[in-house]
Design a protein around this motif. Structure first.
Motif, short mmCIF file in Angstrom:
data_model
loop_
_atom_site.label_atom_id
_atom_site.label_comp_id
_atom_site.label_asym_id
_atom_site.label_seq_id
_atom_site.Cartn_x
_atom_site.Cartn_y
_atom_site.Cartn_z
N ILE A 13 -1.37 2.41 -6.60
CA ILE A 13 -0.86 3.76 -6.33
C ILE A 13 -1.76 4.51 -5.36
O ILE A 13 -1.29 5.38 -4.63
CB ILE A 13 -0.63 4.55 -7.63
N THR A 14 -3.03 4.14 -5.31
CA THR A 14 -3.95 4.82 -4.39
C THR A 14 -3.53 4.65 -2.93
O THR A 14 -3.85 5.50 -2.10
CB THR A 14 -5.39 4.30 -4.58
N GLN A 15 -2.79 3.59 -2.61
CA GLN A 15 -2.31 3.43 -1.23
C GLN A 15 -1.39 4.57 -0.82
O GLN A 15 -1.35 4.96 0.34
CB GLN A 15 -1.59 2.09 -1.06
N PHE A 16 -0.66 5.10 -1.78
CA PHE A 16 0.24 6.21 -1.47
C PHE A 16 -0.56 7.50 -1.22
O PHE A 16 -0.08 8.40 -0.54
CB PHE A 16 1.25 6.42 -2.60
N ASN A 17 -1.75 7.58 -1.77
CA ASN A 17 -2.61 8.74 -1.57
C ASN A 17 -3.49 8.61 -0.33
O ASN A 17 -4.15 9.57 0.05
CB ASN A 17 -3.52 8.96 -2.80
N LYS A 20 -0.69 5.52 3.25
CA LYS A 20 0.08 4.29 3.47
C LYS A 20 1.47 4.35 2.82
O LYS A 20 2.12 3.33 2.68
CB LYS A 20 -0.69 3.09 2.93
N ALA A 21 1.90 5.54 2.44
CA ALA A 21 3.22 5.67 1.81
C ALA A 21 4.33 5.21 2.76
O ALA A 21 5.21 4.45 2.37
CB ALA A 21 3.47 7.11 1.37
N SER A 22 4.27 5.65 4.01
CA SER A 22 5.32 5.27 4.98
C SER A 22 5.36 3.76 5.18
O SER A 22 6.44 3.18 5.28
CB SER A 22 5.07 5.96 6.32
N GLN A 23 4.21 3.15 5.24
CA GLN A 23 4.12 1.70 5.42
C GLN A 23 4.77 0.98 4.24
O GLN A 23 5.53 0.02 4.43
CB GLN A 23 2.66 1.29 5.55
N ARG A 27 8.32 -1.29 3.89
CA ARG A 27 8.44 -2.62 3.26
C ARG A 27 9.64 -2.66 2.33
O ARG A 27 10.41 -3.63 2.34
CB ARG A 27 7.16 -2.95 2.48
N ALA A 28 9.81 -1.62 1.53
CA ALA A 28 10.94 -1.57 0.60
C ALA A 28 12.26 -1.49 1.37
O ALA A 28 13.25 -2.13 1.00
CB ALA A 28 10.80 -0.39 -0.35
#
Length: 92
Positions: A13-17, A20-23, A27-28
């Motif tokens: 979840i730290t990637q979203f903080n 890297k949320a857009s990345q 992917r999804a």
């Protein structure tokens, strides 16, 4: 899905903080299902809108069947299964 693909789908979840949320959403959007973990435990799944809509269609069909006692429409079920199979082939 084999174990190596599963590992690629795990996203802390730290990637979203960390910007890297857009990345990860990209992917999804491209058909990859992401398992979001927090404190080493699964907390959420990010799916493409297409996959989410498909799962909701299955849910509505089952609920309708349970509520009315009617038979599941076989053609509708086959159509949904065919779409699900096409999504699964994209994960290989």
């Amino acid at each position: 899905m084999d174990i190596s693909n599963l590992c690629k789908c795990i996203v802390p979840i730290t990637q979203f903080n960390k910007g890297k949320a857009s990345q990860n959403i990209a992917r999804a959007t491209n058909g990859e299902s992401l398992l979001i973990i927090k404190n080493n435990a699964p907390v959420a799944v990010v799916l493409s809108l297409e996959e989410y809509s498909l799962l909701r269609s299955f849910s509505r069909m089952c609920k309708k069947h349970a509520d009315t006692g009617s038979a599941i429409n076989e053609e509708e079920l086959k159509s949904l299964l065919k779409k699900l199979e096409a999504l699964d082939k994209g994960d290989e």
